[in-house]
Design a protein around this motif. Structure first.
Motif, PDB file in Angstrom:
ATOM      1  N   SER A 173      43.211  32.556  50.352  1.00  0.00           N
ATOM      2  CA  SER A 173      43.785  33.891  50.120  1.00  0.00           C
ATOM      3  C   SER A 173      45.170  34.006  50.745  1.00  0.00           C
ATOM      4  O   SER A 173      46.075  34.619  50.170  1.00  0.00           O
ATOM      5  CB  SER A 173      42.851  34.981  50.662  1.00  0.00           C
ATOM      6  N   SER A 201      43.618  43.956  43.618  1.00  0.00           N
ATOM      7  CA  SER A 201      43.088  44.022  44.982  1.00  0.00           C
ATOM      8  C   SER A 201      41.779  44.814  45.027  1.00  0.00           C
ATOM      9  O   SER A 201      40.838  44.440  45.749  1.00  0.00           O
ATOM     10  CB  SER A 201      44.120  44.664  45.921  1.00  0.00           C
ATOM     11  N   SER A 202      41.704  45.895  44.260  1.00  0.00           N
ATOM     12  CA  SER A 202      40.494  46.733  44.253  1.00  0.00           C
ATOM     13  C   SER A 202      39.295  45.957  43.716  1.00  0.00           C
ATOM     14  O   SER A 202      38.202  45.989  44.309  1.00  0.00           O
ATOM     15  CB  SER A 202      40.731  47.980  43.396  1.00  0.00           C
ATOM     16  N   SER A 234      38.914  42.697  43.532  1.00  0.00           N
ATOM     17  CA  SER A 234      38.595  41.575  44.418  1.00  0.00           C
ATOM     18  C   SER A 234      37.824  42.047  45.644  1.00  0.00           C
ATOM     19  O   SER A 234      36.828  41.427  46.046  1.00  0.00           O
ATOM     20  CB  SER A 234      39.883  40.877  44.845  1.00  0.00           C
ATOM     21  N   LEU A 235      38.265  43.142  46.259  1.00  0.00           N
ATOM     22  CA  LEU A 235      37.585  43.654  47.444  1.00  0.00           C
ATOM     23  C   LEU A 235      36.175  44.147  47.110  1.00  0.00           C
ATOM     24  O   LEU A 235      35.249  44.004  47.920  1.00  0.00           O
ATOM     25  CB  LEU A 235      38.407  44.784  48.065  1.00  0.00           C
ATOM     26  N   TRP A 261      37.766  35.202  43.906  1.00  0.00           N
ATOM     27  CA  TRP A 261      38.171  36.464  44.523  1.00  0.00           C
ATOM     28  C   TRP A 261      39.065  36.239  45.736  1.00  0.00           C
ATOM     29  O   TRP A 261      39.888  37.093  46.064  1.00  0.00           O
ATOM     30  CB  TRP A 261      36.931  37.284  44.888  1.00  0.00           C
ATOM     31  N   THR A 303      42.436  35.952  43.986  1.00  0.00           N
ATOM     32  CA  THR A 303      42.977  37.208  43.452  1.00  0.00           C
ATOM     33  C   THR A 303      43.324  38.215  44.548  1.00  0.00           C
ATOM     34  O   THR A 303      44.317  38.935  44.424  1.00  0.00           O
ATOM     35  CB  THR A 303      41.986  37.836  42.453  1.00  0.00           C
ATOM     36  N   ILE A 304      42.537  38.263  45.641  1.00  0.00           N
ATOM     37  CA  ILE A 304      42.890  39.203  46.702  1.00  0.00           C
ATOM     38  C   ILE A 304      44.168  38.752  47.390  1.00  0.00           C
ATOM     39  O   ILE A 304      45.024  39.569  47.759  1.00  0.00           O
ATOM     40  CB  ILE A 304      41.737  39.350  47.736  1.00  0.00           C
ATOM     41  N   LEU A 310      47.355  41.356  47.252  1.00  0.00           N
ATOM     42  CA  LEU A 310      47.925  41.921  48.480  1.00  0.00           C
ATOM     43  C   LEU A 310      49.280  41.304  48.796  1.00  0.00           C
ATOM     44  O   LEU A 310      50.184  41.997  49.291  1.00  0.00           O
ATOM     45  CB  LEU A 310      46.967  41.720  49.650  1.00  0.00           C
ATOM     46  N   THR A 349      37.535  48.826  50.181  1.00  0.00           N
ATOM     47  CA  THR A 349      37.633  48.850  48.714  1.00  0.00           C
ATOM     48  C   THR A 349      38.146  50.203  48.235  1.00  0.00           C
ATOM     49  O   THR A 349      38.998  50.285  47.339  1.00  0.00           O
ATOM     50  CB  THR A 349      36.261  48.549  48.084  1.00  0.00           C
ATOM     51  N   ALA A 378      41.825  50.418  48.665  1.00  0.00           N
ATOM     52  CA  ALA A 378      42.550  49.675  47.638  1.00  0.00           C
ATOM     53  C   ALA A 378      42.701  50.503  46.368  1.00  0.00           C
ATOM     54  O   ALA A 378      43.740  50.471  45.697  1.00  0.00           O
ATOM     55  CB  ALA A 378      41.836  48.357  47.340  1.00  0.00           C
TER      56      ALA A 378
END
Length: 388
Positions: A247, A279-280, A282-283, A297, A300-301, A305, A366, A369
């Protein structure tokens, strides 16, 4: 003043930016070990992340004043010296007081350097701010990823002593300091637009600051607790560390690519919305299904970010016309943003201690995000000045 080579100015910017994150991200891979060895609770050990971020917020408004007294370039050089000293202190950090004290010094130096580096970009690279911010944010991402990825190998190489693994990050700060001491220094006259204070009465400044606060809070919460969350979900410590490293590494391409795309296609707010959505999602997966495609994930996070942070750095550059005015906009963004963001690692650790697991605090992350995405959508009616 005799023109100074642009390549060396850019190199100075890169070296300074690299040193803004390793002192914080280097703690994440070792945080559980340090907590056990020093017998610290999770909420207390999280101060090693929270205090630098708090200092980065509270002290950011002093950056323009210091630049007016010492000169922008000399002030940044002073910040690099303080970063080096703070990290060297960790070589004798087998005590919570030293560890937390070094975190305060680190945060103070980063607080002052951040706004001034934005002013440095405005002064020397006004014609190509998007691409230079790309290098700036990429360099910060490299420093952050380096702290996350290389600290464990460095610790093992240095007699498996975690204090040396943390202190070794003083070396790039010393290298950066040596170059900045040779850069030409110029003290700004206080005759530029924007007065002497921060833009507290500007609604857009508050909107930008709120967005920055959330993305920074998410980053530092994950930098502190992502490894522990994966490990609690049943993944091995080595696997959890590798996901965190992935990440961090994914912040590299997004940090460089997205500011360039924002300048090229004049779509920075649409890109901010995309980063928020990514971000949403992924979280949410890390919160509810952390063992389902965890590598995806983690990628993607990191991209979401990293891109949010890089694009947020661009925003003050288009809100003000002079280096010192840009520094003031950036100082307010960092002041409000980091002052709020510093709470997320502590509250996440406290919620973990109270709830007994990481799912509840990660549900809150989450939700933050999602709120960040909404703020990005609200900012789409940008300032009058366009990307250039």
């Amino acid at each position: 003043m005799k023109p100074f080579p642009r390549a060396l100015l850019l190199l100075g910017l890169i070296l300074a930016a690299i040193n803004l994150r390793p002192g914080i991200t280097s703690l994440a891979p070792l945080i559980e070990r340090i907590a056990e060895e020093l017998a610290l609770s999770r909420s207390l050990i999280s101060l090693t992340t929270a205090l630098p971020v708090l200092c980065m917020g509270l002290l950011a408004p002093f950056a323009p004043r210091l630049a007016m007294r010492l000169g922008l370039e000399r002030t940044i050089a002073l910040c690099l010296a303080v970063i080096a000293v703070a990290l060297l202190l960790r070589a004798v950090g087998h005590a919570s007081v030293i560890l937390i004290g070094s975190a305060v010094l680190l945060g103070a130096a980063i607080a002052v350097a951040g706004p001034l580096l934005s002013g440095f970009i405005k002064r020397h690279f006004a014609g190509r701010m998007g691409s230079v911010v790309g290098w700036y944010s990429l360099s910060m991402a490299i420093g952050g990823a380096g702290g996350a990825v290389l600290t464990i190998p460095a610790t093992q190489w240095l007699a498996n002593d975690w204090t040396y693994g943390l202190a070794i990050w003083a070396l790039p700060a010393v290298v950066g300091l040596l170059l900045w001491l040779f850069l030409p220094n110029r003290v700004e006259a206080e005759s530029e637009e924007g007065g002497t204070g921060l833009p507290w009465r500007q609604p857009r400044a508050w909107l930008i600051s709120a967005f920055f606060a959330i993305q920074a809070g998410l980053f530092y919460a994950l930098a502190t607790w992502a490894v522990a969350r994966y490990n609690e979900a049943g993944l091995s410590l080595m696997h959890s560390n590798s996901l965190f490293s992935v990440s961090m590494l994914m912040g590299l391409p997004s940090s460089f690519l997205l500011p360039w795309l924002a300048q090229r296609f004049k779509n920075r707010y649409l890109l901010l919305v995309g980063c928020g959505l990514l971000s949403s999602i992924s979280l949410a997966m890390i919160t509810f299904q952390p063992t389902v495609l965890p590598e995806l994930w983690a990628v993607t996070i990191g991209f979401g970010l990293g891109g949010s942070f890089a694009l947020s750095l661009v925003l003050p550059l288009y809100e003000a016309g002079s280096p010192l005015a840009v520094s003031r906009w950036t100082a307010m963004m960092l002041c409000m943003g980091y002052s709020i963001a510093c709470l997320t690692p502590v509250l996440t650790g406290l919620a973990r201690d109270l709830a007994g697991n990481y799912q509840l605090p990660f549900m809150v992350l989450t939700g933050l995000a999602v709120l960040m995405t909404v703020l990005a959508w609200m900012m789409r009616r940008g300032p009058k000045s366009a990307c250039s």
